[in-house]
Design an enzyme around this catalytic site. Structure first.
Site, mmCIF file in Angstrom:
data_model
loop_
_atom_site.group_PDB
_atom_site.id
_atom_site.type_symbol
_atom_site.label_atom_id
_atom_site.label_comp_id
_atom_site.label_asym_id
_atom_site.label_seq_id
_atom_site.Cartn_x
_atom_site.Cartn_y
_atom_site.Cartn_z
ATOM 1 N N LYS A 172 -13.660 7.256 -6.781
ATOM 2 C CA LYS A 172 -13.678 5.818 -7.041
ATOM 3 C C LYS A 172 -14.095 5.076 -5.768
ATOM 4 C CE LYS A 172 -10.727 2.470 -6.739
ATOM 5 N NZ LYS A 172 -11.654 1.413 -6.276
ATOM 6 N N GLU A 247 -6.331 9.142 5.025
ATOM 7 C CA GLU A 247 -7.010 8.614 6.220
ATOM 8 C C GLU A 247 -6.761 7.117 6.205
ATOM 9 O OE1 GLU A 247 -8.340 10.679 8.234
ATOM 10 O OE2 GLU A 247 -8.665 12.450 6.987
ATOM 11 N N CYS A 281 -11.911 2.045 10.961
ATOM 12 C CA CYS A 281 -10.519 2.443 11.225
ATOM 13 C C CYS A 281 -10.376 2.910 12.659
ATOM 14 C CB CYS A 281 -10.129 3.548 10.265
ATOM 15 S SG CYS A 281 -11.339 4.871 10.242
ATOM 16 N N GLU A 381 -3.596 -4.171 12.249
ATOM 17 C CA GLU A 381 -5.032 -3.882 12.161
ATOM 18 C C GLU A 381 -5.767 -5.119 11.631
ATOM 19 O OE1 GLU A 381 -6.396 -1.149 9.089
ATOM 20 O OE2 GLU A 381 -7.615 -0.140 10.599
HETATM 21 P P1 NAD Z 1 -7.610 -0.626 0.640
HETATM 22 O O1 NAD Z 1 -6.484 0.288 0.956
HETATM 23 O O2 NAD Z 1 -7.304 -1.968 0.155
HETATM 24 O O3 NAD Z 1 -8.578 0.032 -0.450
HETATM 25 C C1 NAD Z 1 -9.104 1.320 -0.300
HETATM 26 C C2 NAD Z 1 -9.386 1.888 -1.667
HETATM 27 O O4 NAD Z 1 -8.153 2.000 -2.374
HETATM 28 C C3 NAD Z 1 -10.281 1.002 -2.550
HETATM 29 O O5 NAD Z 1 -11.127 1.840 -3.312
HETATM 30 C C4 NAD Z 1 -9.291 0.295 -3.454
HETATM 31 O O6 NAD Z 1 -9.842 -0.073 -4.678
HETATM 32 C C5 NAD Z 1 -8.242 1.372 -3.636
HETATM 33 N N1 NAD Z 1 -6.910 0.882 -4.008
HETATM 34 C C6 NAD Z 1 -6.375 -0.341 -3.811
HETATM 35 N N2 NAD Z 1 -5.132 -0.395 -4.339
HETATM 36 C C7 NAD Z 1 -4.873 0.817 -4.868
HETATM 37 C C8 NAD Z 1 -3.749 1.400 -5.524
HETATM 38 N N3 NAD Z 1 -2.620 0.721 -5.752
HETATM 39 N N4 NAD Z 1 -3.821 2.692 -5.911
HETATM 40 C C9 NAD Z 1 -4.927 3.419 -5.666
HETATM 41 N N5 NAD Z 1 -6.023 2.917 -5.070
HETATM 42 C C10 NAD Z 1 -5.999 1.633 -4.655
HETATM 43 O O7 NAD Z 1 -8.455 -0.643 1.972
HETATM 44 P P2 NAD Z 1 -9.769 -1.471 2.246
HETATM 45 O O8 NAD Z 1 -9.380 -2.860 2.572
HETATM 46 O O9 NAD Z 1 -10.769 -1.217 1.189
HETATM 47 O O10 NAD Z 1 -10.298 -0.712 3.547
HETATM 48 C C11 NAD Z 1 -9.849 -0.989 4.792
HETATM 49 C C12 NAD Z 1 -8.777 -0.032 5.245
HETATM 50 O O11 NAD Z 1 -9.263 1.316 5.213
HETATM 51 C C13 NAD Z 1 -8.360 -0.255 6.675
HETATM 52 O O12 NAD Z 1 -6.971 -0.185 6.811
HETATM 53 C C14 NAD Z 1 -9.008 0.898 7.412
HETATM 54 O O13 NAD Z 1 -8.409 1.238 8.624
HETATM 55 C C15 NAD Z 1 -8.927 1.979 6.428
HETATM 56 N N6 NAD Z 1 -9.878 3.038 6.764
HETATM 57 C C16 NAD Z 1 -9.400 4.223 7.234
HETATM 58 C C17 NAD Z 1 -10.281 5.223 7.602
HETATM 59 C C18 NAD Z 1 -9.802 6.546 8.131
HETATM 60 O O14 NAD Z 1 -10.562 7.493 8.076
HETATM 61 N N7 NAD Z 1 -8.604 6.663 8.649
HETATM 62 C C19 NAD Z 1 -11.640 5.013 7.478
HETATM 63 C C20 NAD Z 1 -12.090 3.787 7.012
HETATM 64 C C21 NAD Z 1 -11.193 2.806 6.643
#
Ligand code: NAD
Length: 487
Positions: A172, A247, A281, A381
């Site tokens: 997804k 991650e 991230c 963050e």
């Molecule tokens: P997010 O957690 O809001 O969303 C990430 C994904 O999860 C999206 O596809 C979203 O639709 C889905 N999601 C949202 N709510 C959900 C739920 N209740 N159950 C299952 N899936 C759900 O994050 P974002 O705002 O899209 O991305 C930014 C975040 O991602 C930052 O915190 C960043 O640090 C992190 N990130 C981490 C890494 C890593 O490798 N550690 C890499 C890139 C980004």
């Protein structure tokens, strides 16, 4: 441009007919309406993956590898189209999508294509007369939920090792940026991936993402995203005790010691925090600089930040594009007030650029804020072009500040002192450390964090272990086992 769900080797509308608009963050115009998956669509995809799994997992590993290698070639052949799509959907400057994201995506598929038939089991030297060997078996159906910051690259980070290991995938993409993963699905169909092996379903996080995490027939969920959602994933996955890989967020420490090469620090740190508008991230979001060189470093760093060319991502001279959504831009800018409320001093940026041509877009100037290590902006963050600066006087103090957040993903340090470099690298609480560089990644090098940054590792042999389970087989070759119940 593909805008429908990719299920069982075909593009299909969602059963509900619902769609979600995806916007261009340069001007907030609608690029396309994209089908939005619901529970019933995910059930269809799981059924397709289940049907495909026996044949896919039993295919010679070299054959799975060959398809991944063909995909890497197809990505390179379509580099311009993919880069354009990624730039309009995410706001990343085209010079990055074309020369970083696309090549890295191809490289990762290629790396794991080569890996498929080189990931071996082992023989364990147990007592005489027995042969004990270990095989690595695929988990089965793997759910993958990814964020919007590097959507194209994450297709490869997530799918390549899973497929090389013989799993089938339900992915997804984030609701903001579904287009590049659907384009990859199209290429996968073209190069001959069997139907059902990969299914890509755009949808809402709390609906489709949550259902993937809950689904009783999905054996593992690999998630990249925020720490808050990571916690929800763990809870949702408990029903069938899924394998979980997380991650999550980061708050990258960037320690500059007094003996550092200042010009290298300035360039490396600017890449660390401003590449991809800071939406990484592993961004170098906290500069922790020795008091003896703080003025010189900051003067040069601010001068560079003020000259970064902000503009339309499709302009090849653009160095920083917009953030990926209006809502996220507002969130990032709100941290400027948070900083000021706690006594922080804005040294540069802190607003949207004063440029009428960019007024409808999600732009934020490179922002540098002097803040205390305990301030919210130094702890939370921000995920934008927003860097805090703090000074220190001793190595111990620098380490305490670096380790003083709940996160532990990436960290960097700059010094010419070899012993100090290794000592500090050892003491930093994080999954990755960069010495005299920042934010280096490679398909072979394990990527992941500790603490609130999650667990599990992507890339390299570690990723293959994450997507497989060990099976230990005991064979009595010629052992004489004394009877346990002698009669
Ligand atoms: P997010 O957690 O809001 O969303 C990430 C994904 O999860 C999206 O596809 C979203 O639709 C889905 N999601 C949202 N709510 C959900 C739920 N209740 N159950 C299952 N899936 C759900 O994050 P974002 O705002 O899209 O991305 C930014 C975040 O991602 C930052 O915190 C960043 O640090 C992190 N990130 C981490 C890494 C890593 O490798 N550690 C890499 C890139 C980004």
């Amino acid at each position: 441009m593909q805008t429908q769900l990719f299920i069982d080797g075909r593009f299909v509308p969602s059963l509900s007919g619902e769609t979600l608009a995806t916007l261009n963050p340069h001007d907030n115009s609608v690029i396309a309406d994209v089908s939005m998956a619901n529970h019933a669509d995910i059930d269809r995809a799981v059924a397709a993956a289940k049907a495909a799994f026996p044949k896919w997992s039993n295919l010679a590993a070299a054959e799975r590898g060959r398809l991944l290698l063909k995909l890497a070639d197809a990505i390179e052949a379509n580099a311009d189209r993919l880069a354009h799509l990624e730039s309009i959907d995410t706001g990343h400057p085209i010079r990055d999508t074309r020369y970083l994201d696309v090549p890295r995506t191809a490289a990762t598929f290629r790396y794991f294509g080569g890996m498929a038939d080189k990931f071996e089991g082992s023989v364990i030297p147990v007592e005489q007369g027995f042969l004990n060997y270990l095989t690595r078996e695929p988990v089965g159906i793997v759910g993958q939920v990814v964020p919007w910051n590097f959507p194209l690259m994450f297709t490869s980070w997530k799918m390549a090792p899973a497929l090389a290991a013989g799993n089938c995938v339900i992915m997804k993409p984030a609701e903001l940026t579904p287009l590049s993963s659907l384009a990859i699905a199209e290429l996968m169909a073209e190069v001959g991936f069997p139907a059902g092996v990969v299914n890509i379903l755009p949808g809402l996080g709390h609906v489709a993402g949550q259902y993937i995490a809950e689904h009783p027939e999905i054996g593992k969920v690999a998630f990249t995203g925020s720490t808050a959602v990571g916690r929800k994933i763990v809870q949702a996955s408990s029903g069938n005790l899924k394998k979980v890989q997380l991650e999550l967020g980061g708050k990258g420490a960037n320690i500059v010691f007094g003996d550092a090469n200042v010009d290298a620090v300035v360039q490396g740190s600017a890449f660390g925090i401003f590449h991809n508008q800071g939406q990484a991230c592993i961004a170098a979001s906290r500069m922790i600089v020795h008091e003896s060189i703080a003025d010189e470093v900051l003067e040069k760093f601010v001068a560079l930040a003020r000259t970064i060319r902000i503009g339309d991502p499709l302009d090849p001279t653009t160095e920083m594009g917009p953030l990926t959504s209006r809502q996220h831009r507002d969130r990032v800018l709100s941290y400027v007030d948070v900083a000021r409320e706690q006594g922080g001093r804005v040294i540069a940026g802190g607003r949207s650029p004063d440029n009428a041509a960019l007024a409808n877009g999600c732009y934020v100037e490179p922002t540098i804020v002097e803040a205390k290590p305990t301030d919210r902006v130094s702890q939370e963050e921000v995920f934008g072009p927003f860097m805090t600066v703090t000074t220190f006087s001793t190595d111990e103090e620098a380490l305490a500040i670096a380790n003083g957040t709940e996160y532990g993903l990436g960290a960097g340090l700059w010094t010419r002192d070899l012993q100090r470099a290794h000592r500090v690298a050892r003491e930093i609480h994080s999954g990755m450390v960069w010495v005299n560089c920042y934010k280096r990644v490679s398909p072979g090098s394990p990527f992941g964090g500790v603490g609130a940054s999650g667990y599990g590792r992507e890339m390299g042999f570690e990723a293959m272990r994450e997507y497989t389970q060990a099976k230990s087989v005991w064979v009595n070759v010629d052992a004489q086992i004394p009877p346990y119940f002698p009669r």
